[in-house]
Design a protein around this motif. Sequence first.
Motif, PDB file in Angstrom:
ATOM      1  N   ASP A  27       0.849  -1.184   0.000  1.00  0.00           N
ATOM      2  CA  ASP A  27       0.000   0.000   0.000  1.00  0.00           C
ATOM      3  C   ASP A  27       0.892   1.245   0.000  1.00  0.00           C
ATOM      4  O   ASP A  27       1.666   1.455   0.935  1.00  0.00           O
ATOM      5  CB  ASP A  27      -0.888  -0.014   1.243  1.00  0.00           C
ATOM      6  CG  ASP A  27      -1.904   1.121   1.250  1.00  0.00           C
ATOM      7  OD1 ASP A  27      -1.845   1.982   0.349  1.00  0.00           O
ATOM      8  OD2 ASP A  27      -2.758   1.142   2.152  1.00  0.00           O
ATOM      9  N   THR A  29       0.243   4.272   0.569  1.00  0.00           N
ATOM     10  CA  THR A  29      -0.074   5.288   1.584  1.00  0.00           C
ATOM     11  C   THR A  29       0.815   5.156   2.816  1.00  0.00           C
ATOM     12  O   THR A  29       1.039   6.133   3.526  1.00  0.00           O
ATOM     13  CB  THR A  29      -1.545   5.190   2.003  1.00  0.00           C
ATOM     14  OG1 THR A  29      -1.810   3.882   2.538  1.00  0.00           O
ATOM     15  CG2 THR A  29      -2.462   5.428   0.811  1.00  0.00           C
ATOM     16  N   HIS A  30       1.338   3.951   3.070  1.00  0.00           N
ATOM     17  CA  HIS A  30       2.239   3.774   4.211  1.00  0.00           C
ATOM     18  C   HIS A  30       3.567   4.493   3.985  1.00  0.00           C
ATOM     19  O   HIS A  30       4.242   4.856   4.962  1.00  0.00           O
ATOM     20  CB  HIS A  30       2.489   2.278   4.451  1.00  0.00           C
ATOM     21  CG  HIS A  30       1.291   1.543   4.970  1.00  0.00           C
ATOM     22  ND1 HIS A  30       0.885   1.589   6.285  1.00  0.00           N
ATOM     23  CD2 HIS A  30       0.386   0.759   4.331  1.00  0.00           C
ATOM     24  CE1 HIS A  30      -0.202   0.854   6.460  1.00  0.00           C
ATOM     25  NE2 HIS A  30      -0.530   0.338   5.277  1.00  0.00           N
ATOM     26  N   THR A  38      -2.815   8.179  11.143  1.00  0.00           N
ATOM     27  CA  THR A  38      -3.829   7.233  11.606  1.00  0.00           C
ATOM     28  C   THR A  38      -4.424   6.466  10.424  1.00  0.00           C
ATOM     29  O   THR A  38      -4.203   6.793   9.256  1.00  0.00           O
ATOM     30  CB  THR A  38      -4.954   7.980  12.338  1.00  0.00           C
ATOM     31  OG1 THR A  38      -5.613   8.864  11.410  1.00  0.00           O
ATOM     32  CG2 THR A  38      -4.391   8.806  13.493  1.00  0.00           C
ATOM     33  N   ASP A  39      -5.227   5.444  10.769  1.00  0.00           N
ATOM     34  CA  ASP A  39      -5.903   4.671   9.729  1.00  0.00           C
ATOM     35  C   ASP A  39      -6.884   5.540   8.951  1.00  0.00           C
ATOM     36  O   ASP A  39      -7.074   5.337   7.744  1.00  0.00           O
ATOM     37  CB  ASP A  39      -6.647   3.487  10.359  1.00  0.00           C
ATOM     38  CG  ASP A  39      -5.688   2.448  10.920  1.00  0.00           C
ATOM     39  OD1 ASP A  39      -4.510   2.441  10.477  1.00  0.00           O
ATOM     40  OD2 ASP A  39      -6.100   1.658  11.785  1.00  0.00           O
ATOM     41  N   ASP A  40      -7.496   6.509   9.627  1.00  0.00           N
ATOM     42  CA  ASP A  40      -8.419   7.416   8.932  1.00  0.00           C
ATOM     43  C   ASP A  40      -7.670   8.273   7.921  1.00  0.00           C
ATOM     44  O   ASP A  40      -8.184   8.541   6.820  1.00  0.00           O
ATOM     45  CB  ASP A  40      -9.139   8.309   9.954  1.00  0.00           C
ATOM     46  CG  ASP A  40     -10.109   7.513  10.827  1.00  0.00           C
ATOM     47  OD1 ASP A  40     -10.542   6.433  10.372  1.00  0.00           O
ATOM     48  OD2 ASP A  40     -10.411   7.976  11.937  1.00  0.00           O
ATOM     49  N   ARG A  42      -4.980   7.383   6.313  1.00  0.00           N
ATOM     50  CA  ARG A  42      -4.639   6.527   5.164  1.00  0.00           C
ATOM     51  C   ARG A  42      -5.870   6.251   4.314  1.00  0.00           C
ATOM     52  O   ARG A  42      -5.792   6.220   3.084  1.00  0.00           O
ATOM     53  CB  ARG A  42      -4.021   5.218   5.661  1.00  0.00           C
ATOM     54  CG  ARG A  42      -2.663   5.396   6.332  1.00  0.00           C
ATOM     55  CD  ARG A  42      -1.968   4.062   6.576  1.00  0.00           C
ATOM     56  NE  ARG A  42      -0.661   4.280   7.194  1.00  0.00           N
ATOM     57  CZ  ARG A  42      -0.451   4.326   8.497  1.00  0.00           C
ATOM     58  NH1 ARG A  42      -1.471   4.168   9.331  1.00  0.00           N
ATOM     59  NH2 ARG A  42       0.754   4.542   8.972  1.00  0.00           N
ATOM     60  N   ALA A  43      -7.008   6.054   4.970  1.00  0.00           N
ATOM     61  CA  ALA A  43      -8.240   5.803   4.216  1.00  0.00           C
ATOM     62  C   ALA A  43      -8.615   7.023   3.379  1.00  0.00           C
ATOM     63  O   ALA A  43      -9.070   6.893   2.235  1.00  0.00           O
ATOM     64  CB  ALA A  43      -9.369   5.444   5.183  1.00  0.00           C
ATOM     65  N   ASP A  52      -9.425   3.184  -3.208  1.00  0.00           N
ATOM     66  CA  ASP A  52     -10.460   2.545  -2.398  1.00  0.00           C
ATOM     67  C   ASP A  52     -11.507   1.840  -3.246  1.00  0.00           C
ATOM     68  O   ASP A  52     -12.311   1.068  -2.728  1.00  0.00           O
ATOM     69  CB  ASP A  52     -11.130   3.584  -1.498  1.00  0.00           C
ATOM     70  CG  ASP A  52     -11.798   4.692  -2.305  1.00  0.00           C
ATOM     71  OD1 ASP A  52     -11.276   5.028  -3.392  1.00  0.00           O
ATOM     72  OD2 ASP A  52     -12.848   5.202  -1.858  1.00  0.00           O
TER      73      ASP A  52
END
Length: 301
Positions: A27, A29-30, A38-40, A42-43, A52
């Motif tokens: 991924d 985004t990492h 945060t995960d948000d 990255r989402a 997505d």
Amino acid sequence: MRRLAGSVATILLASLVIFVLIRLVGDPTHLMLPPEATDDDRALLRQELGLDRPMVVQYATFLFDLLRGDMGESFSYRQPALPLVISMLPPSLMLAGAAMLMAVALGVPWGLLAAYRPDGWADRTGRVFAVLGQSGPPFFVGLLLIRLLSVNWRLLPTSGYGDVTHLVMPAFALSWYSAAGLLRLTRASVTEALRSDYILTARIKGVSDRAVLLRHALRNAALPIITFTSSQFGILLGSAVSIEAVFAWPGFGKLIVDAISQLDYTVVQAGVVVAAVLFIAINLCTDILCAALDPRIRLGS
């Protein structure tokens, strides 16, 4: 027209394979966001990049944009991927072209001499060179050249991109394998041609050895040599990745390697599509050239 249709199918297949494989690596985004994201976060970035959506939808969008000449924007460089890839092509084409010229200039005459005088000095040394050439990786040859010509003798620069002195070592290291293959193929093809009846007829007519070798034997043995040379150019363009890394050559291959390490999907996809188009175009031109040299190919069903 059938070959052109098959070429389009090949390009589409190559784009599909790299589209799927690059997404299995990881991924992006990492790498694009700081570790404290945060995960948000990255989402949200995945949504902004369109990652997505289902993969089928992403690929359909990619194909639609590809037809318009748009391969997206690079995640790392923040500029259109296709112009970025194309801008890095000239150094790689220069390197592959110079390597191909060296391979032809070394392999074909040497193979001719080896075929003309079996078990002579050219044939014996050619066998040694063929074994060494097809067993030594180009990057290893490049490192040896740097040690000898740059470190020990200080004749050429170790790396960089500039005048012809920067081109000599990487081009020779890249041509090493192809020159050995051309030598072996030329020797085998010309040896077979020299055993033909038309060669015997030419010699009975009193044609000189030079004319027999160049005008008759080499011309009739040229088709496999041309086909091999054209395929090698595409392979050299791909093999230049390791040479560009060894000699810090700012080319197409180095860009793709960096894009893979950075999970820059768009640059990798654009690079593979451009490479596929180049390779297919070279093969198509080879077919046309072979048909021009041998009328039997044009008349074949």
